[in-house]
Design an enzyme around this catalytic site. Structure first.
Site, PDB file in Angstrom:
ATOM      1  N   ARG A 134       0.824  -1.216   0.000  1.00 44.06           N
ATOM      2  CA  ARG A 134       0.000   0.000   0.000  1.00 44.06           C
ATOM      3  C   ARG A 134       0.855   1.262   0.000  1.00 44.06           C
ATOM      4  O   ARG A 134       0.590   2.204  -0.749  1.00 44.06           O
ATOM      5  CB  ARG A 134      -0.954   0.017   1.199  1.00 44.06           C
ATOM      6  CG  ARG A 134      -2.083  -0.985   1.078  1.00 44.06           C
ATOM      7  CD  ARG A 134      -3.038  -0.885   2.233  1.00 44.06           C
ATOM      8  NE  ARG A 134      -2.325  -1.038   3.491  1.00 44.06           N
ATOM      9  CZ  ARG A 134      -2.760  -0.581   4.663  1.00 44.06           C
ATOM     10  NH1 ARG A 134      -3.898   0.074   4.744  1.00 44.06           N
ATOM     11  NH2 ARG A 134      -2.066  -0.774   5.766  1.00 44.06           N
ATOM     12  N   ASN A 143      -5.994  -2.795   1.701  1.00 43.70           N
ATOM     13  CA  ASN A 143      -5.946  -4.242   1.809  1.00 43.70           C
ATOM     14  C   ASN A 143      -7.366  -4.770   1.937  1.00 43.70           C
ATOM     15  O   ASN A 143      -8.201  -4.145   2.587  1.00 43.70           O
ATOM     16  CB  ASN A 143      -5.161  -4.681   3.053  1.00 43.70           C
ATOM     17  CG  ASN A 143      -3.678  -4.467   2.912  1.00 43.70           C
ATOM     18  OD1 ASN A 143      -3.136  -4.384   1.820  1.00 43.70           O
ATOM     19  ND2 ASN A 143      -2.999  -4.377   4.041  1.00 43.70           N
TER      20      ASN A 143
END
Length: 90
Positions: free
Chosen positions: A18, A36
């Site tokens: 990320r 996520n």
């Protein structure tokens, strides 16, 4: 302008995917977000100039150093709000 939703699968959580995505998308001037998902995948939305979106999607096939990407699914979507954000896991 182009906007896409991307689902990245493989070993992509716990490897800074990320943060890597946020840094890359911001550098390319893209809007969107990354998070996520509970099934172990990473979901992202990229929006901006077509060449920049395509470059970011291509980079997702490799990801950060410790990632092991197995698949990247891409679909067109609506444009998100301006700026790029790292969202909480879903």
């Amino acid at each position: 302008m182009k906007s896409v939703r991307v689902i990245i699968s493989g070993h992509v959580q716990g490897v800074w995917y990320r943060a890597w995505t946020e840094k890359g998308a911001t550098a390319l001037g893209l809007s969107g977000w990354v998070r996520n998902l509970s099934d172990g995948t990473v979901e992202a939305v990229f929006s901006g100039y077509e060449a920049a979106v395509d470059e970011m999607v291509a980079a997702c096939y490799t990801g950060p150093r410790r990632a092991e990407v197995k698949e990247v699914l891409v679909e067109l979507c609506d444009a998100p709000d301006e700026g790029f954000a790292m969202r909480a896991s879903k």
